[in-house]
Motif scaffolding. Structure first.
Motif, PDB file in Angstrom:
ATOM      1  N   ALA A 435       0.700  -1.158   0.026  1.00  0.00           N
ATOM      2  CA  ALA A 435       0.017  -0.080   0.123  1.00  0.00           C
ATOM      3  C   ALA A 435       0.802   1.288   0.004  1.00  0.00           C
ATOM      4  N   HIS A 436       1.739   1.235   1.116  1.00  0.00           N
ATOM      5  CA  HIS A 436       2.795   2.400   0.823  1.00  0.00           C
ATOM      6  C   HIS A 436       3.667   2.546  -0.427  1.00  0.00           C
ATOM      7  N   ALA A 437       3.935   1.448  -1.118  1.00  0.00           N
ATOM      8  CA  ALA A 437       4.713   1.378  -2.274  1.00  0.00           C
ATOM      9  C   ALA A 437       3.761   2.081  -3.591  1.00  0.00           C
ATOM     10  N   ALA A 439       1.175   3.948  -3.184  1.00  0.00           N
ATOM     11  CA  ALA A 439       1.012   5.532  -3.054  1.00  0.00           C
ATOM     12  C   ALA A 439       2.233   6.252  -3.495  1.00  0.00           C
ATOM     13  N   VAL A 440       3.444   5.735  -3.568  1.00  0.00           N
ATOM     14  CA  VAL A 440       4.606   6.324  -4.141  1.00  0.00           C
ATOM     15  C   VAL A 440       4.495   6.045  -5.691  1.00  0.00           C
ATOM     16  N   ALA A 441       4.061   4.780  -6.372  1.00  0.00           N
ATOM     17  CA  ALA A 441       3.834   4.547  -7.618  1.00  0.00           C
ATOM     18  C   ALA A 441       3.089   5.485  -8.336  1.00  0.00           C
ATOM     19  N   SER A 442       2.025   6.009  -7.433  1.00  0.00           N
ATOM     20  CA  SER A 442       1.153   6.674  -8.288  1.00  0.00           C
ATOM     21  C   SER A 442       1.487   8.337  -8.661  1.00  0.00           C
ATOM     22  N   ARG A 443       2.727   8.495  -7.968  1.00  0.00           N
ATOM     23  CA  ARG A 443       3.370   9.751  -8.174  1.00  0.00           C
ATOM     24  C   ARG A 443       4.228   9.767  -9.112  1.00  0.00           C
ATOM     25  N   LEU A 444       4.852   8.639  -9.804  1.00  0.00           N
ATOM     26  CA  LEU A 444       5.862   8.340 -10.568  1.00  0.00           C
ATOM     27  C   LEU A 444       5.461   8.854 -12.078  1.00  0.00           C
ATOM     28  N   GLU A 445       6.219   9.184 -12.867  1.00  0.00           N
ATOM     29  CA  GLU A 445       5.802   9.720 -14.210  1.00  0.00           C
ATOM     30  C   GLU A 445       6.503   8.787 -15.247  1.00  0.00           C
ATOM     31  N   THR A 446       5.808   7.448 -15.028  1.00  0.00           N
ATOM     32  CA  THR A 446       6.556   6.437 -16.118  1.00  0.00           C
ATOM     33  C   THR A 446       5.265   5.628 -16.286  1.00  0.00           C
ATOM     34  N   GLY A 447       5.451   4.953 -17.585  1.00  0.00           N
ATOM     35  CA  GLY A 447       4.397   4.042 -18.124  1.00  0.00           C
ATOM     36  C   GLY A 447       4.183   2.733 -17.383  1.00  0.00           C
ATOM     37  N   THR A 448       5.135   2.314 -16.875  1.00  0.00           N
ATOM     38  CA  THR A 448       4.929   1.211 -15.780  1.00  0.00           C
ATOM     39  C   THR A 448       5.889   1.334 -14.487  1.00  0.00           C
ATOM     40  N   VAL A 449       5.324   0.959 -13.470  1.00  0.00           N
ATOM     41  CA  VAL A 449       5.902   1.017 -12.251  1.00  0.00           C
ATOM     42  C   VAL A 449       5.692  -0.522 -11.691  1.00  0.00           C
ATOM     43  N   ALA A 450       7.021  -1.108 -11.263  1.00  0.00           N
ATOM     44  CA  ALA A 450       7.141  -2.271 -10.653  1.00  0.00           C
ATOM     45  C   ALA A 450       7.371  -2.156  -9.233  1.00  0.00           C
TER      46      ALA A 450
END
Length: 527
Positions: A435-437, A439-450
Motif C-alpha cells: 500500500a505504501h509502495a 502510494a509512491v508509484a502513483s506519483r511517478l511519471e512512467t508508463g510502468t511501475v514495478a
C-alpha cells in the motif's frame, strides 16, 4: 575488487559454435533480400556466425506487393483460425527452445538466462494473444444517437501492412511482441531486424511458417535503417519502432508526413526508489537483476537508485557484495550471470559514461573496468556513487551495466528526483508495505511501475499496457491497446423508423422544440 569470471568460448578450434552448435545457415534463405552480403559476428569474440543478404529497394517493393496480396485473404480468415496458428507457434517456440537460445546468444552475446527470458516471454505472449484477441477484436455495440431508434456497431479492420523496425537487444521478444498482435488483427508484416541480429528474426519466421502462417504474411528484409528502414516507412500503413529517442523522432516525423500512425518504445533513464521500510536483502538482490540483466541493455532496466538515508549503508553493502559476486563471461551454457555487450563500440560508450562520471567526482563502488581478457565487448557491472548532475551517466541513457546510487532524506525528495528526467518508461519501488509502495508509484511519471521488482512483473503482465511517457515513446504494447493499435475502427450506425431531422408533420421549428425536450430527458437519464 574482483569478479568471478567464466569464459567457455575462446577455446582454439571451437569458436562460437561451441561443440557443434551454431546458427543454421539455411535460415538465410528465408530473408526477402538479394543485395549485398551482411556478415553477423559473435560479440563475445568477434568471430563470424553467418551471412545473410541485405534487401534492395526492389526487394522491399516486392515484399510489400506480396504482403498486400496475402493480407487481403488473411483479413477474411476467421480470427479463430488465426489464433490456432499462434497457439501452435507458442508450442513450437518451447519445442525449439535450445535452437532459439543458441541463436539469441550467438547474435547478442548475452547470457543464457537472459536469452531464456525471451523464449518464456514469447511463448506466453503468443498463447495469451490467441486467447484474448477474438474478444478484443469482435464487433461491439455502442450507444446510438437515440435509444432504440439508432443502432450502432463498432467494427475493427486491420491497418493493412505493418512495418516493424526491431532492435538488437531482444531479437526474439521485440520481434514477436510486435508481429503477433499485428497478425492476429488481420495485418501482414514487413520487418527490418537490426543488422546484428537477423538470424533470430528469420528463425521466428521459420517457426511461424511451420505453425501454418501463410508465407507472404511475414517477410523479413535485412539491412540498414537509413535505407531499408526508410523504404519500409514510405510504404507501410503503420509503423512499430523500438530504439533510441533520437531515431524515434525522425521516424515519427516521416510517418507524420504520410499521415500514417506509428507506435514507438524509446529510451529510458529508469529510477528505483528503496523506501525506508524495504526488505534490504530482497531489494539489493532485486537491484542486481534490475540493473544488470541482459548486461544492462534493456530499455526498462534500472539506471538510477535512490535509497532512504537510514538504510543506505546496509543496502549499499549488500548491493555491492551481490554485484561483485556476479559471474561475467561468454559461452552458450548456463554458468554466467552477465554476458558481453553487443559490440566494442557500444562497450566504449558505456566506458565513456563511467569515465566521465569518475572524472567529475563520482566514486566506483563496484566494477568500472572493461575486460578485454574476456572479449572485445565485456564491461564489469558497475555501481557509482556521488555522481554529479552534470555527468553524462546522470541523465543520458547508458544502456549498459552501470547504475548511479544516491540517497534521500524524505520520500518527496526521492519522487522529485525520480521524475526529474525527460524520460518516463519504467520505475521501481521497494517496500514491505505494498500500500505504501502503491502510494509512491502513483506519483511517478512512467508508463510502468514495478513494486518489489525491477521490471519483470510489469513487462510480464501482458494483459496490461506497457509503454513510455514523455520522451520514452508513443503508443502501447501489450493488453488490448497493443492489439487495437494495429486496427482501424469503423462505426456503422443504422437509423430506424424515423430520421434525425424534420419529417412528416414536424417542420424545422417543431422539430427543434421536440428535440430540446428529448435531449433534456436523455441528459437526465444519463444516456
Amino acid at each position: 575488487m574482483s569478479y568471478s569470471d567464466h569464459n567457455g568460448v575462446n577455446v582454439p578450434g571451437i569458436g562460437p559454435q561451441c561443440h557443434g552448435r551454431g546458427i543454421d545457415p539455411s535460415l538465410a534463405f528465408l530473408a526477402h533480400a538479394h543485395g549485398e552480403t551482411l556478415e553477423v559476428h559473435y560479440p563475445v569474440d568477434g568471430t563470424p556466425v553467418g551471412t545473410v543478404r541485405t534487401a534492395t529497394q526492389a526487394d522491399v517493393e516486392s515484399a510489400f506487393k506480396l504482403a498486400r496480396a496475402a493480407q487481403h485473404e488473411w483479413a477474411q480468415t476467421p480470427i479463430r483460425d488465426r489464433a490456432r496458428i499462434l497457439v501452435r507457434f507458442a508450442q513450437y517456440v518451447l519445442d525449439n527452445c535450445d535452437e532459439l537460445l543458441d541463436s539469441i546468444q550467438l547474435e547478442t552475446g548475452k547470457n543464457r538466462l537472459s536469452a531464456f527470458e525471451e523464449v518464456m516471454d514469447v511463448a506466453r505472449l503468443a498463447a495469451h494473444t490467441a486467447a484474448v484477441a477474438p474478444s478484443i477484436l469482435k464487433t461491439k455495440r455502442a450507444a446510438g444517437a437515440f435509444p432504440i431508434l439508432t443502432q450502432v456497431r463498432v467494427e475493427r479492420a486491420p491497418k493493412g501492412v505493418v512495418g516493424v523496425i526491431a532492435p538488437w537487444n531482444y531479437p526474439l521478444t521485440l520481434v514477436a511482441t510486435d508481429i503477433v498482435p499485428a497478425l492476429i488483427a488481420g495485418n501482414a508484416v514487413v520487418m527490418k531486424p537490426d543488422s546484428a541480429t537477423p538470424f533470430t528474426a528469420l528463425l521466428t519466421r521459420k517457426l511461424l511458417l511451420q505453425a501454418g502462417l501463410p508465407e507472404d504474411l511475414f517477410l523479413v528484409t535485412p539491412g540498414s535503417g537509413r535505407t531499408v528502414g526508410t523504404w519500409i516507412i514510405d510504404r507501410a500503413d503503420f509503423i512499430m519502432f523500438t530504439g533510441s529517442t533520437a531515431t524515434g523522432r525522425l521516424i515519427a516525423a516521416r510517418c507524420g508526413e504520410r499521415l500514417i500512425g506509428c507506435s514507438a518504445e524509446l529510451g529510458g533513464k529508469n529510477p528505483m526508489i528503496v523506501l525506508a521500510d524495504a526488505d534490504i536483502e530482497r531489494a539489493a538482490a532485486g537491484a542486481v537483476k534490475a540493473c544488470f540483466s541482459n548486461t544492462g541493455q534493456l530499455c526498462i532496466s534500472i539506471e538510477r537508485i535512490y535509497v532512504a538515508q537510514e538504510i543506505a549503508d546496509e543496502f549499499t553493502r549488500a548491493f555491492v557484495e551481490k554485484t561483485r559476486a556476479l559471474t561475467l563471461g561468454g559461452g552458450l551454457d548456463w554458468n554466467t550471470d552477465v554476458g558481453s555487450l553487443i559490440s566494442p563500440e557500444h562497450m566504449a560508450r558505456v566506458k565513456a559514461h563511467v569515465d566521465d562520471a569518475v572524472a567529475k567526482g563520482a566514486r566506483v563502488l563496484a566494477g568500472g573496468r572493461a575486460r578485454p581478457d574476456l572479449g572485445p565487448a565485456f564491461y564489469e557491472p558497475t555501481i557509482l556513487s556521488d555522481v554529479p548532475d552534470e555527468a553524462d551517466v546522470a541523465r543520458a541513457e547508458t544502456f549498459g551495466p552501470a547504475v548511479a546510487l544516491d540517497t534521500y532524506d524524505h520520500e518527496a525528495e526521492a519522487i522529485a528526483a525520480a521524475n526529474d528526467t525527460t524520460y518516463g518508461l519504467n520505475s521501481s519501488v521497494w517496500s514491505r508495505s505494498v500500500a505504501h509502495a502503491r502510494a509512491v508509484a502513483s506519483r511517478l511519471e512512467t508508463g510502468t511501475v514495478a513494486i518489489n521488482d525491477g521490471y519483470t512483473a510489469a513487462w510480464g503482465s501482458i494483459a496490461a499496457p506497457m509503454g513510455g511517457w514523455k520522451e520514452s515513446g508513443i503508443g502501447r504494447r501489450h493488453g488490448a491497446d497493443g492489439i487495437l493499435k494495429y486496427t482501424e475502427s469503423r462505426t456503422v450506425a443504422a437509423q430506424h423508423l424515423i430520421p434525425i431531422g424534420p419529417f412528416g408533420p414536424l417542420d424545422a421549428e417543431k422539430f427543434a422544440h421536440v428535440m430540446r425536450r428529448g435531449i433534456r430527458v436523455l441528459n437526465a437519464l444519463k444516456f
